[in-house]
Design a protein around this motif. Structure first.
Motif, short mmCIF file in Angstrom:
data_model
loop_
_atom_site.label_atom_id
_atom_site.label_comp_id
_atom_site.label_asym_id
_atom_site.label_seq_id
_atom_site.Cartn_x
_atom_site.Cartn_y
_atom_site.Cartn_z
N PHE A 33 -1.12 65.00 81.34
CA PHE A 33 0.30 64.90 81.04
C PHE A 33 0.69 65.93 79.98
O PHE A 33 1.70 66.64 80.10
N GLN A 34 -0.15 66.02 78.94
CA GLN A 34 0.12 66.95 77.84
C GLN A 34 -0.05 68.40 78.29
O GLN A 34 0.78 69.26 77.97
N ALA A 35 -1.13 68.67 79.04
CA ALA A 35 -1.38 70.04 79.47
C ALA A 35 -0.30 70.53 80.42
O ALA A 35 0.12 71.70 80.35
N MET A 36 0.16 69.66 81.32
CA MET A 36 1.23 70.05 82.23
C MET A 36 2.50 70.39 81.45
O MET A 36 3.19 71.37 81.75
N ALA A 37 2.80 69.59 80.46
CA ALA A 37 3.99 69.86 79.64
C ALA A 37 3.86 71.23 78.97
O ALA A 37 4.80 72.04 78.99
N ARG A 38 2.71 71.49 78.37
CA ARG A 38 2.53 72.78 77.70
C ARG A 38 2.60 73.93 78.69
O ARG A 38 3.22 74.97 78.41
N ALA A 39 1.98 73.77 79.84
CA ALA A 39 1.94 74.85 80.84
C ALA A 39 3.34 75.24 81.28
O ALA A 39 3.60 76.42 81.56
N LEU A 40 4.26 74.26 81.32
CA LEU A 40 5.57 74.51 81.90
C LEU A 40 6.68 74.67 80.86
O LEU A 40 7.87 74.62 81.19
N GLY A 41 6.28 74.87 79.60
CA GLY A 41 7.29 75.18 78.58
C GLY A 41 7.68 74.04 77.68
O GLY A 41 8.62 74.19 76.89
N GLY A 42 6.97 72.91 77.77
CA GLY A 42 7.20 71.82 76.82
C GLY A 42 6.43 72.06 75.53
O GLY A 42 5.87 73.13 75.31
N GLU A 43 6.37 71.03 74.69
CA GLU A 43 5.70 71.16 73.39
C GLU A 43 4.80 69.96 73.18
O GLU A 43 5.20 68.81 73.40
N VAL A 44 3.56 70.23 72.74
CA VAL A 44 2.57 69.19 72.46
C VAL A 44 2.13 69.32 71.01
O VAL A 44 1.95 70.43 70.51
N ALA A 45 1.94 68.18 70.33
CA ALA A 45 1.54 68.20 68.92
C ALA A 45 0.45 67.17 68.67
O ALA A 45 0.40 66.12 69.32
N HIS A 46 -0.43 67.49 67.72
CA HIS A 46 -1.39 66.50 67.23
C HIS A 46 -0.68 65.69 66.15
O HIS A 46 -0.14 66.26 65.20
N ASP A 47 -0.65 64.37 66.30
CA ASP A 47 0.16 63.54 65.41
C ASP A 47 -0.48 62.16 65.30
O ASP A 47 -0.15 61.23 66.02
N LEU A 48 -1.46 62.05 64.40
CA LEU A 48 -2.23 60.81 64.28
C LEU A 48 -1.35 59.59 63.98
O LEU A 48 -1.61 58.50 64.50
N PRO A 49 -0.29 59.69 63.16
CA PRO A 49 0.56 58.51 62.94
C PRO A 49 1.21 57.97 64.21
O PRO A 49 1.60 56.81 64.25
N ARG A 50 1.33 58.78 65.25
CA ARG A 50 1.91 58.31 66.51
C ARG A 50 0.83 58.01 67.57
O ARG A 50 1.16 57.79 68.73
N ALA A 51 -0.41 58.01 67.15
CA ALA A 51 -1.49 57.72 68.10
C ALA A 51 -1.35 56.29 68.63
O ALA A 51 -0.87 55.38 67.93
N GLU A 52 -1.76 56.10 69.88
CA GLU A 52 -1.72 54.78 70.52
C GLU A 52 -3.07 54.52 71.17
O GLU A 52 -3.68 55.41 71.75
N LEU A 53 -3.52 53.27 71.07
CA LEU A 53 -4.81 52.91 71.64
C LEU A 53 -4.78 51.46 72.07
O LEU A 53 -4.38 50.59 71.32
N GLY A 54 -5.20 51.22 73.30
CA GLY A 54 -5.25 49.85 73.82
C GLY A 54 -4.19 49.60 74.87
O GLY A 54 -3.63 50.53 75.47
N THR A 55 -3.89 48.34 75.08
CA THR A 55 -2.84 47.94 76.03
C THR A 55 -1.52 47.93 75.29
O THR A 55 -1.33 47.14 74.37
N ILE A 56 -0.61 48.81 75.66
CA ILE A 56 0.63 48.97 74.91
C ILE A 56 1.83 48.59 75.78
O ILE A 56 1.75 48.58 77.00
#
Length: 242
Positions: free
Chosen positions: A100-123
């Motif tokens: 999802f992230q790589a496709m966004a970057r490939a096509l002109g979107g923006e991806v960032a490393h952002d640990l405060p917004r990290a998600e893990l588990g059933t959300i």
């Protein structure tokens, strides 16, 4: 019913990563196909030829244990070029998490490393109005749950993409490309609870760093998400009438 389509998984995992096999099995279960129907290309060392992309029915991308879509490297440049080719040829594609992230970057979107917004588990997630109107996503209803595990996130979806789902922490959780059979999700519709926990046993640092609780307590908070797993099969039916 087992579908008879052929799939190509563009995989980004180290050779010794035990999740290489698990990822294939998880996609096969969610798609109701056999693992033998899923070919794999190791994107760290290779890239699919145009002919190979033409020969398969669907391209898949999943997660990545040790690599970031915000990174650099010749393998990543090759991968982003392959994703642009998928978009150019309107190849039926379903990408989750790292994909999802790589496709966004490939096509002109923006991806960032952002640990405060990290998600893990059933959300918990919710559909946008566009998601509620989309034939693949609409059956989920306004709110639904999915399996997640990420530290990077898409800050801006690419031009020509339609936002389908969000969560409280991360606005961009799913998008599709207008006029093309390409869907991308930050969460993992290919994973059930056992898959997620198995993956995190292989990468225990994520539970410690993101959840900040014991693995046992974390496991008790996770649950199966069969409605979300059905996304991949609906994508196939919508695209091919299978």
């Amino acid at each position: 019913m087992v579908n008879k389509l052929t799939y190509l998984l563009l995989q980004v995992r180290n050779p010794q990563d035990p999740m290489r096999r698990q990822e294939v099995d998880a996609f096969a279960r969610a798609l109701h196909c056999t693992p033998r129907q899923i070919e794999v290309v190791d994107m760290l060392t290779d890239a699919p030829t145009a002919d190979r992309l033409r020969r398969v029915d669907v391209v898949l991308l999943g997660g990545s244990g040790d690599y970031s879509a915000t990174g650099q490297g010749s393998w990543l440049d090759r991968t982003l070029d392959s994703l642009r080719e998928l978009e150019r040829t309107a190849k039926p594609t379903f990408a989750s998490c790292w994909g999802f992230q790589a496709m966004a970057r490939a096509l002109g979107g923006e991806v960032a490393h952002d640990l405060p917004r990290a998600e893990l588990g059933t959300i918990e997630l919710f559909l946008t109005d566009e998601g509620l109107a989309d034939p693949v996503f609409a059956p989920l209803g306004r709110t639904f749950r999915g399996q997640a595990g990420h530290e990077d996130h898409v800050v801006r979806i690419p031009p020509g993409a339609v936002l389908l789902a969000s969560s409280a922490a991360v606005q961009n959780q799913a998008y599709r490309l207008l006029g093309k059979p390409i869907y991308c999700t930050q969460f993992h519709p290919e994973l059930n609870r056992n898959d997620l926990l198995g993956r995190l046993r292989a990468y225990p640092r994520y539970v410690e760093r993101i959840a900040g609780i014991s693995f046992e307590e974390f496991g008790e908070r996770c649950e199966d998400t069969p409605q979300t797993e059905a996304l991949l099969r609906r994508f196939v039916r919508q695209t091919f009438g299978e």
